[in-house]
Design an enzyme around this catalytic site. Structure first.
Site, short mmCIF file in Angstrom:
data_model
loop_
_atom_site.label_atom_id
_atom_site.label_comp_id
_atom_site.label_asym_id
_atom_site.label_seq_id
_atom_site.Cartn_x
_atom_site.Cartn_y
_atom_site.Cartn_z
N TYR A 155 0.94 -1.41 -0.05
CA TYR A 155 0.14 -0.02 -0.11
C TYR A 155 0.92 1.28 -0.18
O TYR A 155 0.71 1.89 -0.98
CB TYR A 155 -0.82 -0.03 1.37
CG TYR A 155 -1.97 1.13 1.25
CD1 TYR A 155 -3.23 1.19 0.40
CD2 TYR A 155 -1.68 2.15 2.30
CE1 TYR A 155 -3.85 2.11 0.32
CE2 TYR A 155 -2.87 3.04 2.25
CZ TYR A 155 -3.86 3.08 1.45
OH TYR A 155 -4.87 4.01 1.38
N GLU A 157 4.05 1.82 -0.53
CA GLU A 157 5.16 1.88 -1.80
C GLU A 157 4.46 2.01 -3.12
O GLU A 157 4.66 2.90 -3.95
CB GLU A 157 6.01 0.74 -1.99
CG GLU A 157 6.98 0.71 -0.59
CD GLU A 157 8.06 1.93 -0.63
OE1 GLU A 157 7.86 2.83 -1.33
OE2 GLU A 157 9.16 1.64 0.04
N GLY A 158 3.11 1.44 -3.24
CA GLY A 158 2.23 1.43 -4.07
C GLY A 158 1.76 2.81 -4.31
O GLY A 158 1.75 3.43 -5.45
N LYS A 159 1.33 3.41 -3.37
CA LYS A 159 0.62 4.89 -3.18
C LYS A 159 2.00 5.96 -3.51
O LYS A 159 1.71 6.84 -4.38
CB LYS A 159 0.04 5.39 -2.06
CG LYS A 159 -1.11 4.66 -1.86
CD LYS A 159 -2.29 5.37 -2.74
CE LYS A 159 -3.47 4.71 -2.28
NZ LYS A 159 -4.79 5.38 -2.87
N ASN A 184 -6.69 9.07 7.42
CA ASN A 184 -7.89 8.08 8.28
C ASN A 184 -9.12 9.08 8.17
O ASN A 184 -9.73 9.49 9.37
CB ASN A 184 -7.28 8.13 9.73
CG ASN A 184 -6.29 7.23 9.99
OD1 ASN A 184 -5.09 7.46 9.65
ND2 ASN A 184 -6.50 5.75 10.35
N PHE A 201 -14.48 -0.46 15.88
CA PHE A 201 -14.74 -0.23 17.57
C PHE A 201 -16.32 -0.12 17.49
O PHE A 201 -16.93 -0.57 18.44
CB PHE A 201 -14.14 0.70 17.84
CG PHE A 201 -12.68 0.40 18.16
CD1 PHE A 201 -12.06 -0.80 17.83
CD2 PHE A 201 -11.70 1.41 18.72
CE1 PHE A 201 -10.56 -1.04 18.23
CE2 PHE A 201 -10.42 1.40 19.04
CZ PHE A 201 -9.94 -0.01 18.90
N GLN A 219 -0.65 3.81 20.29
CA GLN A 219 -0.28 4.50 18.83
C GLN A 219 -1.28 5.50 18.33
O GLN A 219 -2.57 5.28 19.22
CB GLN A 219 -0.35 3.40 17.78
CG GLN A 219 -1.51 2.77 17.32
CD GLN A 219 -1.84 1.42 18.29
OE1 GLN A 219 -1.48 1.38 19.64
NE2 GLN A 219 -2.41 0.43 17.82
N PRO A 282 2.19 2.32 12.30
CA PRO A 282 2.76 3.44 12.41
C PRO A 282 2.53 3.84 14.08
O PRO A 282 1.24 3.77 14.47
CB PRO A 282 2.18 4.54 11.56
CG PRO A 282 1.86 3.74 10.54
CD PRO A 282 1.25 2.42 11.04
N1 UDP Z 1 -6.72 -1.13 15.37
C1 UDP Z 1 -7.10 -1.51 16.53
N2 UDP Z 1 -8.07 -2.57 16.59
C2 UDP Z 1 -8.83 -2.78 15.40
C3 UDP Z 1 -8.57 -2.22 14.33
C4 UDP Z 1 -7.29 -1.27 14.36
O1 UDP Z 1 -6.41 -1.17 17.59
O2 UDP Z 1 -9.64 -3.58 15.41
C5 UDP Z 1 -5.60 0.01 15.40
C6 UDP Z 1 -4.43 -0.16 14.39
O3 UDP Z 1 -3.50 -0.99 14.89
C7 UDP Z 1 -3.92 0.98 14.13
C8 UDP Z 1 -5.22 1.91 14.03
O4 UDP Z 1 -6.03 1.25 14.86
O5 UDP Z 1 -3.00 1.37 15.06
C9 UDP Z 1 -5.67 2.56 13.00
O6 UDP Z 1 -6.16 1.32 12.00
P1 UDP Z 1 -6.58 1.36 10.90
O7 UDP Z 1 -6.78 -0.12 10.36
O8 UDP Z 1 -7.97 2.04 10.82
O9 UDP Z 1 -5.99 2.24 9.73
P2 UDP Z 1 -4.17 2.66 9.77
O10 UDP Z 1 -4.30 3.76 10.12
O11 UDP Z 1 -3.46 1.54 10.47
O12 UDP Z 1 -4.01 2.36 8.36
#
Ligand code: UDP
Length: 329
Positions: A155, A157-159, A184, A201, A219, A282
């Site tokens: 994703y 490197e593709g972008k 996001n 969530f 994070q 990240p």
């Molecule tokens: N995440 C989480 N639980 C989930 C889905 C995601 O804790 O059920 C965390 C994920 O590890 C990341 C953040 O939420 O740190 C955002 O994840 P998402 O998949 O929405 O997008 P990303 O920003 O990682 O592309």
């Protein structure tokens, strides 16, 4: 001369790749409301038939089922909004080779079409081009910290390669490109099983299922409500800005704090459970939006609390309509 999208004129025709997806749906709806014709293109790998069904009630909407990795042709367009690519980590990692092809070969095809028709193109890139950033907030001039061989690289490197193609088409062939780096986005109409954190969530909370926090939830992310994202894309399309531009909400929150917010908002009985942090997830992500403010006069208007409330309402309505459809035995 840089071309801008003729959005202020009526009855123009725009192609939206990824048109059945979350952002594609919202963008198409706005373009139709503005009085334009929309051709939605999608291979339906992650796009939704329900989204198309809603758009197809409009006479100025036409849908083409097409994988942009394969050659295609469309005529009589006034601009291309190029959104196609799975965006949720679980989806883009399910077929990583396909993801890279979509970003690289797909974007090449879309740029070739823009060059042939001599029309502007807007490409939705991503904050993932910054990888696991070692500076925060991320400003557009930051070149990022991407692992080129990890599970997210298809994703990221593709972008990055797609961005590179955009600017080479601009320099070499004079194509007017606009590149948005999205942070996001969330909101109604994201698929229930999308897998991204906000939809996961909220749906877990509404069903009183455990909320799955990855890692310790320390994070951070910066969530941008979809109407703000679409406003930003439309402003960018009409601008002469030809450098990549961050579109996101700079209000940053930890994933654990988001989980607590969602539980409170839905009055849920869900407990929080912890799962392994995905590789290369990240640690921080927060946009510097000075450029968007300066060049587009854009900044997000919807707070996280308000956006989450609207999103919860959407999923809650969806859930009750599904329950109503279950026959009573
Ligand atoms: N995440 C989480 N639980 C989930 C889905 C995601 O804790 O059920 C965390 C994920 O590890 C990341 C953040 O939420 O740190 C955002 O994840 P998402 O998949 O929405 O997008 P990303 O920003 O990682 O592309």
């Amino acid at each position: 001369m840089t071309q801008v999208f003729p959005l202020m004129e009526k009855n123009r025709t725009f192609l939206v790749t990824g048109g059945a997806g979350f952002l594609g749906f919202h963008l198409s709806q706005r373009l139709l409301e503005m009085g334009h014709y929309v051709i939605g293109m999608d291979n339906l790998a992650t796009g939704s038939l329900a989204n198309i069904a809603q758009l197809q009630t409009h006479v100025r909407y036409r849908f083409l089922q097409q994988d942009i990795v394969l050659p295609f042709d469309v005529s009589s367009l006034d601009g291309i909004f190029h959104l196609a690519c799975p965006a949720s980590p679980i989806h883009y990692q399910a077929d990583p080779i396909g993801t890279t092809k979509t970003s690289v070969i797909g974007t090449l095809h879309v740029l070739e079409l823009a060059a042939k028709l001599n029309i502007p193109i807007l490409f939705t890139s991503t904050s993932e081009v910054y990888g696991d950033p070692d500076q925060s907030p991320q400003v557009e001039t930051y070149h990022g910290n991407v692992n080129p061989i990890g599970p997210r690289s298809c994703y990221d490197e593709g972008k990055r390669c797609a961005e590179s193609l955009c600017f080479d088409f601009q320099r070499q062939l004079g194509v007017s490109v606009k590149v948005a780096r999205l942070f996001n986005s969330y909101g109604p109409n994201m698929a229930v099983n999308d897998g991204r954190v906000v939809s996961s969530f909220i749906n877990q909370a509404l069903n009183d299922q455990p909320i799955t926090v990855f890692g310790e939830g320390k994070q951070t992310r910066s969530f941008c409500f979809v109407s703000d994202t679409i406003d930003g894309l439309l402003k960018l399309a009409q601008s002469e800005c030809s450098a990549p531009i961050n579109l996101g909400n700079p209000s940053e929150i930890t994933v654990l704090a988001l989980a607590h917010k969602v539980i409170a908002l839905t009055n849920s009985h869900s407990e929080i459970i912890y799962r392994d942090l995905p590789i290369d997830d990240p640690k921080r992500r927060c946009p510097d939006i000075s450029l968007a403010l300066d060049k587009l006069g854009w900044s997000p208007q919807v707070t996280l609390d308000k956006g989450l409330e609207l999103t919860c309402r959407f999923y809650s309505t969806l859930l009750s309509s599904k329950k109503e459809k279950v026959p009573h035995l």
